[in-house]
Motif scaffolding. Structure first.
Motif, PDB file in Angstrom:
ATOM      1  N   LEU A  69      -0.858 -51.964-151.785  1.00  0.00           N
ATOM      2  CA  LEU A  69      -1.333 -52.149-150.236  1.00  0.00           C
ATOM      3  C   LEU A  69      -2.555 -53.679-149.719  1.00  0.00           C
ATOM      4  N   VAL A  70      -1.814 -55.054-149.209  1.00  0.00           N
ATOM      5  CA  VAL A  70      -2.578 -55.990-148.837  1.00  0.00           C
ATOM      6  C   VAL A  70      -2.583 -55.939-147.481  1.00  0.00           C
ATOM      7  N   PHE A  71      -4.088 -56.360-147.384  1.00  0.00           N
ATOM      8  CA  PHE A  71      -4.633 -56.374-145.773  1.00  0.00           C
ATOM      9  C   PHE A  71      -4.917 -57.614-145.478  1.00  0.00           C
ATOM     10  N   ALA A  72      -4.587 -58.353-144.031  1.00  0.00           N
ATOM     11  CA  ALA A  72      -4.550 -59.680-144.249  1.00  0.00           C
ATOM     12  C   ALA A  72      -5.033 -59.764-142.449  1.00  0.00           C
ATOM     13  N   THR A  73      -6.196 -60.160-142.602  1.00  0.00           N
ATOM     14  CA  THR A  73      -6.885 -60.596-141.034  1.00  0.00           C
ATOM     15  C   THR A  73      -7.073 -61.992-140.977  1.00  0.00           C
ATOM     16  N   MET A  74      -6.888 -63.014-140.064  1.00  0.00           N
ATOM     17  CA  MET A  74      -7.893 -64.045-139.917  1.00  0.00           C
ATOM     18  C   MET A  74      -8.510 -64.423-138.235  1.00  0.00           C
ATOM     19  N   GLY A  75      -9.538 -62.837-138.284  1.00  0.00           N
ATOM     20  CA  GLY A  75     -10.363 -62.692-137.268  1.00  0.00           C
ATOM     21  C   GLY A  75      -9.749 -62.497-136.302  1.00  0.00           C
ATOM     22  N   THR A  76     -10.275 -62.649-134.881  1.00  0.00           N
ATOM     23  CA  THR A  76     -10.491 -63.070-133.460  1.00  0.00           C
ATOM     24  C   THR A  76      -9.824 -64.466-132.892  1.00  0.00           C
ATOM     25  N   MET A  77     -10.315 -65.293-133.879  1.00  0.00           N
ATOM     26  CA  MET A  77      -9.520 -66.801-133.385  1.00  0.00           C
ATOM     27  C   MET A  77      -8.581 -67.171-134.039  1.00  0.00           C
ATOM     28  N   LEU A  78      -8.364 -67.063-135.102  1.00  0.00           N
ATOM     29  CA  LEU A  78      -7.068 -67.517-135.831  1.00  0.00           C
ATOM     30  C   LEU A  78      -6.107 -66.297-136.043  1.00  0.00           C
ATOM     31  N   GLY A  79      -5.917 -65.762-135.363  1.00  0.00           N
ATOM     32  CA  GLY A  79      -4.617 -64.524-135.447  1.00  0.00           C
ATOM     33  C   GLY A  79      -2.645 -65.041-135.465  1.00  0.00           C
ATOM     34  N   GLY A  80      -3.116 -66.294-134.108  1.00  0.00           N
ATOM     35  CA  GLY A  80      -1.891 -66.914-133.854  1.00  0.00           C
ATOM     36  C   GLY A  80      -1.618 -67.795-134.417  1.00  0.00           C
ATOM     37  N   GLU A  81      -2.056 -68.334-135.958  1.00  0.00           N
ATOM     38  CA  GLU A  81      -1.718 -69.393-136.859  1.00  0.00           C
ATOM     39  C   GLU A  81      -0.020 -68.466-137.314  1.00  0.00           C
ATOM     40  N   MET A  82       0.613 -69.376-136.844  1.00  0.00           N
ATOM     41  CA  MET A  82       2.186 -68.832-138.165  1.00  0.00           C
ATOM     42  C   MET A  82       2.415 -68.833-138.878  1.00  0.00           C
ATOM     43  N   LYS A  83       1.992 -69.922-139.235  1.00  0.00           N
ATOM     44  CA  LYS A  83       2.629 -71.194-140.815  1.00  0.00           C
ATOM     45  C   LYS A  83       1.320 -70.512-142.113  1.00  0.00           C
TER      46      LYS A  83
END
Length: 406
Positions: free
Chosen positions: A245-259
């Motif tokens: 299981l891999v969990f990925a989060t880019m924080g509250t600021m960068l969560g919309g980066e589709m790439k």
């Protein structure tokens, strides 16, 4: 009982750390409150907020936060520093009267917002600095937090040149600090590191930090978390039994980066891993459906998911890094700004993970996923740091330090 002013940048991660400390102080009979920039909105819970008044030339707090969502490149760095200088100037200009009216007895100030130190001096109030992010306290061989450089005790001249470059980049902020120190009748202050105070607490602990001379300039209290954030809760999804299981989060600021999400979804497919993502409300259901991930949500119970995960992929924000390591989970990090490169440097130094490969090469990311998950030495290193974090006092220890000021 004391009324304690919290002064910090209005970024979600910083406010969350102060909120955890504040709620512990409330349990001890104190009355903390936030002093924030005009118009700044923050999730402070039951802790009241006082705003300084806006002036005609001040930047809009919402616009400052929006610009900070893209902290890439030198121009973006300069813009962020200019915004920070303007926010500090606004707090110093309006904070004196607001603190007087609020009846503050002490101030706890974020290391990244020098207005706390300056206003404490103006009112002759006890002051405690808080390093919610990577500490900026200078030390031999320790690069500036916005650099992903390794620990370099032998590179004295190089680090001095880098500090000089940092001063040049921070010229506008340094001028604001110097001007207000003079106006408040304080000892000369010329940069952020002059505004740390003699009493400090930090989320960073020695087991994760670069080596520093003893005694440390701050008390390492570990992650500042609310009690409910530390309680085990059921996972909002079924953990796959046949795949990592891999969990990925880019924080509250960068969560919309589709790439980012496309590349990670493809890499996990190639690695034979299940991917769970927290995107901070920055993606629509239609966008999420296109990735084919195991589970996605605006927000998730981070610690519960991290404990169940075999790997965390993140931008390298301090709170996420600390929570992953406290959960015993290694990391792949894709830093984009602020202190994230400094966290990556420390992760590399202690063998707790790697820098994420290029998003253009999902195959390389897949190889990283398999390698880090299967590395017994990385697991042992992470377990060592997790044990050290478990021995810290968090918000309770932080509140005890603040009470020594009173």
């Amino acid at each position: 009982m004391a009324r304690i002013a919290f002064i910090c940048p209005p970024f979600a991660a910083h406010v969350a750390s102060f909120r955890a400390l504040g709620e512990e102080l409330i349990r001890r009979g104190h009355e903390p409150f936030f002093l924030l920039n005009a118009g700044a909105q923050a999730a402070t819970g039951d802790i009241p907020v006082h705003h300084v008044p806006a002036r005609a030339h001040d930047p809009d707090a919402a616009e400052v936060l929006a610009r900070a969502e893209n902290p890439k490149g030198v121009l973006a760095t300069l813009r962020t520093i200019a915004d920070s200088a303007a926010m500090t100037d606004q707090l110093c200009a309006g904070g004196v009267e607001v603190l007087r009216e609020a009846g503050a007895d002490a101030i706890v100030g974020d290391q990244m917002e020098p207005a706390g130190f300056l206003l404490a001096g103006a009112h002759r109030l006890p002051f405690c600095g808080l390093a919610a992010a990577v500490p900026i306290d200078p030390a031999p061989g320790v690069p500036l937090p916005f650099l992903d450089w390794p620990y370099q005790p032998e590179e004295v001249a190089k680090l001095r040149r880098t500090a000089a470059i940092g001063d040049a980049l921070s010229r506008r902020q340094n001028k604001v600090i110097a001007d207000w120190a003079a106006r408040f009748g304080l000892a000369p202050a010329a940069r952020l590191s002059d505004c740390l105070g003699t009493t400090q607490i930090a989320q960073m602990i020695p087991a994760l930090d670069f080596p520093r001379p003893e005694p440390l300039p701050f008390v390492p209290v570990g992650p500042l978390r609310r009690p409910e954030e530390l309680v085990d809760v059921p996972l909002p999804f079924i953990r796959p039994a046949d795949r990592p299981l891999v969990f990925a989060t880019m924080g509250t600021m960068l969560g919309g980066e589709m790439k980012v999400w496309r590349a990670l979804a493809e890499a996990c497919r190639q690695a034979g891993a299940a991917l769970v993502i927290a995107h901070g409300g920055r993606l629509s259901e239609q966008q999420v459906a296109g990735f084919g991930v195991h589970h996605a949500a605006d927000f998730l119970p981070y610690r519960a998911v991290m404990k169940a995960a075999d790997l965390v992929i993140t931008h390298g924000g301090s709170n996420t890094v600390l929570d992953a390591l406290a959960s015993g989970t290694p990391l792949l990090v894709r830093p984009v700004g602020f202190d994230q490169p400094g966290n990556l440097a420390r992760i590399r130094h202690h063998g707790l993970g790697e820098k994420l490969a290029s998003l253009r090469k999902p195959g390389e990311i897949a190889a990283q996923i398999r390698r880090v998950i299967g590395d017994a030495q990385v697991k042992a290193n992470v377990a060592r740091v997790a044990a050290a974090l478990a021995g810290t006092g968090g918000a309770v220890a932080g509140a005890e330090v603040v009470e020594t000021l009173l």
